[in-house]
Scaffold this active site. Structure first.
Site, PDB file in Angstrom:
ATOM      1  N   ARG A  40       0.837  -1.191   0.000  1.00 42.08           N
ATOM      2  CA  ARG A  40       0.000   0.000   0.000  1.00 42.08           C
ATOM      3  C   ARG A  40       0.876   1.246   0.000  1.00 42.08           C
ATOM      4  O   ARG A  40       1.904   1.299   0.685  1.00 42.08           O
ATOM      5  CB  ARG A  40      -0.912   0.026   1.245  1.00 42.08           C
ATOM      6  CG  ARG A  40      -2.141  -0.875   1.141  1.00 42.08           C
ATOM      7  CD  ARG A  40      -3.118  -0.359   0.091  1.00 42.08           C
ATOM      8  NE  ARG A  40      -4.313  -1.185  -0.037  1.00 42.08           N
ATOM      9  CZ  ARG A  40      -4.460  -2.169  -0.904  1.00 42.08           C
ATOM     10  NH1 ARG A  40      -3.467  -2.497  -1.710  1.00 42.08           N
ATOM     11  NH2 ARG A  40      -5.604  -2.837  -0.984  1.00 42.08           N
ATOM     12  N   GLU A  57      -3.064   7.848  -6.202  1.00 38.95           N
ATOM     13  CA  GLU A  57      -3.057   7.040  -7.422  1.00 38.95           C
ATOM     14  C   GLU A  57      -4.119   7.539  -8.398  1.00 38.95           C
ATOM     15  O   GLU A  57      -5.296   7.614  -8.032  1.00 38.95           O
ATOM     16  CB  GLU A  57      -3.304   5.565  -7.074  1.00 38.95           C
ATOM     17  CG  GLU A  57      -2.177   4.966  -6.241  1.00 38.95           C
ATOM     18  CD  GLU A  57      -2.348   3.477  -5.949  1.00 38.95           C
ATOM     19  OE1 GLU A  57      -3.416   2.923  -6.298  1.00 38.95           O
ATOM     20  OE2 GLU A  57      -1.421   2.871  -5.385  1.00 38.95           O
ATOM     21  N   HIS A  80      -0.179  -0.030 -10.047  1.00 36.51           N
ATOM     22  CA  HIS A  80      -0.928  -0.872  -9.103  1.00 36.51           C
ATOM     23  C   HIS A  80      -1.389  -2.168  -9.782  1.00 36.51           C
ATOM     24  O   HIS A  80      -2.585  -2.442  -9.924  1.00 36.51           O
ATOM     25  CB  HIS A  80      -2.129  -0.121  -8.535  1.00 36.51           C
ATOM     26  CG  HIS A  80      -2.565  -0.646  -7.195  1.00 36.51           C
ATOM     27  ND1 HIS A  80      -3.060   0.147  -6.195  1.00 36.51           N
ATOM     28  CD2 HIS A  80      -2.576  -1.907  -6.687  1.00 36.51           C
ATOM     29  CE1 HIS A  80      -3.350  -0.584  -5.134  1.00 36.51           C
ATOM     30  NE2 HIS A  80      -3.073  -1.848  -5.412  1.00 36.51           N
TER      31      HIS A  80
END
Length: 529
Positions: free
Chosen positions: A236, A265, A283
């Protein structure tokens, strides 16, 4: 656990088709509406019992509070930081993830980044595409013989360790939960973070994002590491302090970073993305066909298993429910709630109470003490204004109401085995009740100082009254009840016959007005169980 009825589920993102198929095969209506905006989701969610998301849907407190019927939020993936778990818990909604769905995919990406950092693979490939042939510029290093520090030794950390050991790396790690003897069986030596930082050539983090892990790698910890240490984060964004990482890269204290996640993000600050020694991905940890299929299938199967009362897997805010999927636990849950409800009815004029003591006795109740406490509180708080208590939120509701809850368990002789005793205290006054399960039926054994000759079956319409014993008491009560059109179905008297004691009458229906009994009794209460 009593079955949770899930009749309709909203899927707000693109998940594997198997998710919808499995739910529909088990009689659950499914609606797929991806890419909804916040206001659209708030308007839509009120009609559903369940919500399935991945990582893009932000299930905020506003969304949760707009959901009148919602009972479960299923996250098809591991992290639940896009869900307001506290708000869901407060409303009694289960939050469930798929703890193992993307384990392999995340572990493999971590290993790919470790290898890419060691050999500058992405930079070399990009250079080649630009028409260059620069062998010296991309000189790398072997992983063999190097030390890999793994911070977080859960499922993913374990899989990373086993794969990198095959490259001849020494794996060390830190985890506050997994016992050292367990990780030693995987070939990972556990130690404190202070011992870990200076030894590592490479560090990878696999922890949840929480206050204790935010900025785990920062200016201070980078200073304790080997010069040139390389770091990977596929967990994370925020576990590695991004500003500190930039400073460590610029100074050479950090020799390179592999990042799949960011605080924001997509990241608007390009300092890390554009750095020559950083390898970035958008990601992709769970972005494999296999992981998405596994997560979509897993969340559907977990919901179905819960609805059918088989088991509970992946509940991040309702661990107390995990041990309530047996016939014995169903009976004990009914017992706890019924005993709590009896005490609530018989002491309603004495509220508010501030202390609750719940005691279980006997080996047969040793594993049930946690959910027994919650079930008793559900019975005690069910009639509180504005309360909708269940096993998930009732402890928080008790705390918010200023109620101190204590729970104890002890072994006992055979005569007292399998009993639950509840005592509520306020202003020096104490009110008690104890019960057990007899022949599969919850029964009340004692109410305050009245021990019943025949246990009271805690089912149906029950009328409790406190009075002095006398030869005409029952006939007088029966006469008044008959006048009100209420039939007596059972009668339980205390073994002791002196003083003011509690009696229980099973009745065909509840009295419209309890005051009709006031001439005959000191206190009176009624409830339906």
């Amino acid at each position: 656990m009593a079955p949770i009825s899930i009749k309709s589920v909203l899927i707000s993102e693109s998940v594997d088709p198997r998710c919808k198929t499995i739910l529909e095969e088990n009689g659950i209506r499914v609606t797929e509406k991806p890419n909804m905006k916040r206001d659209e989701l708030m308007a839509e969610i009120k009609d559903y019992d369940g919500l399935v998301v991945r990582s893009a849907t932000k299930v905020t407190s506003d969304v949760i509070n707009a959901a009148d019927n919602l009972k479960i939020i299923g996250r098809a993936g591991t992290g639940v930081d896009n869900v307001d778990v506290d708000a869901a818990t407060k409303k009694g909604i289960i939050v469930m993830n798929t703890p193992s769905g993307n384990t392999i995919s995340a572990a493999e990406l971590t290993c790919a980044l470790l290898m890419s950092l060691s050999r500058n693979v992405p930079q070399a490939a990009m250079s080649m595409k630009q028409g260059n042939w620069d062998r010296k510029k991309f000189m790398g290093a072997e992983l063999y013989g190097k030390v890999l520090g793994i911070v977080g030794l859960g499922r993913i950390g374990k899989e990373v360790a086993s794969r990198m050991q095959s490259f001849g790396m020494r794996t060390i790690g830190y985890d506050p939960i997994t016992p050292p003897e367990v990780t030693a069986s995987w070939g990972v030596e556990q130690m404190s973070l202070e011992q870990l930082w200076p030894q590592c050539h490479y560090i990878t983090v696999h922890t949840p994002l929480m206050p204790s892990t935010v900025g785990l790698l920062n200016d201070e910890t980078f200073a304790k590491c080997k010069k040139g240490v390389k770091v990977v984060n596929c967990a994370r964004g925020g576990i590695i302090d991004e500003a500190a990482l930039v400073r460590a890269l610029e100074s050479g204290q950090c020799g390179g970073a592999g990042l799949d996640v960011f605080v924001e993000e997509p990241p608007k600050n390009r300092a890390l993305v554009d750095h020559a020694n950083v390898i970035c991905c958008p990601h992709l940890g769970a972005s494999t066909k296999e992981a998405q299929a596994r997560c979509g299938e897993d969340i559907a199967l977990q919901i179905v298993d819960m609805v059918k009362g088989k088991k509970l897997v992946g509940a991040v805010n309702a661990q107390v429910l995990a041990s309530t999927f047996s016939q014995e636990s169903h009976q004990l849950l009914k017992l706890g709630e019924a005993v709590g409800a009896v005490l609530e009815s018989c002491t309603s004029s004495k509220k508010p109470f501030k202390h609750v003591q719940i005691s279980t006795r006997g080996d047969c109740m040793k594993s049930s003490s946690g959910y027994m406490t919650s079930s008793v509180l559900v019975g005690l708080l069910a009639k509180e204004s504005g309360c909708s208590p269940n096993l998930i939120n009732v402890l928080d509701q008790a705390k918010e109401s200023g109620i101190t809850v204590n729970q104890t368990h002890c072994a006992s002789d055979e005569a007292a085995s399998g009993t639950c005793k509840v005592e509520i205290v306020d202003n020096g006054c104490s009110y008690k009740a104890s019960g057990s399960v007899r022949g599969g039926v919850p029964v009340l054994l004692e109410l305050s100082d009245s021990v019943f000759r025949q246990p009271v079956s805690l089912t149906g319409n029950l009328l409790f009254f406190k009075a002095s014993a006398g030869p005409q008491l029952l006939s007088s009560v029966a006469g008044l009840l008959a006048t009100e059109g209420v039939e007596i179905e059972s009668f339980s008297a205390p073994a002791n016959r002196t003083g003011d004691l509690w009696y229980c009458v099973g009745v065909s229906s509840l009295l419209r007005d309890l005051s009709v009994l006031k001439p005959l009794v000191k206190e009176v209460a009624q409830l339906t169980i």
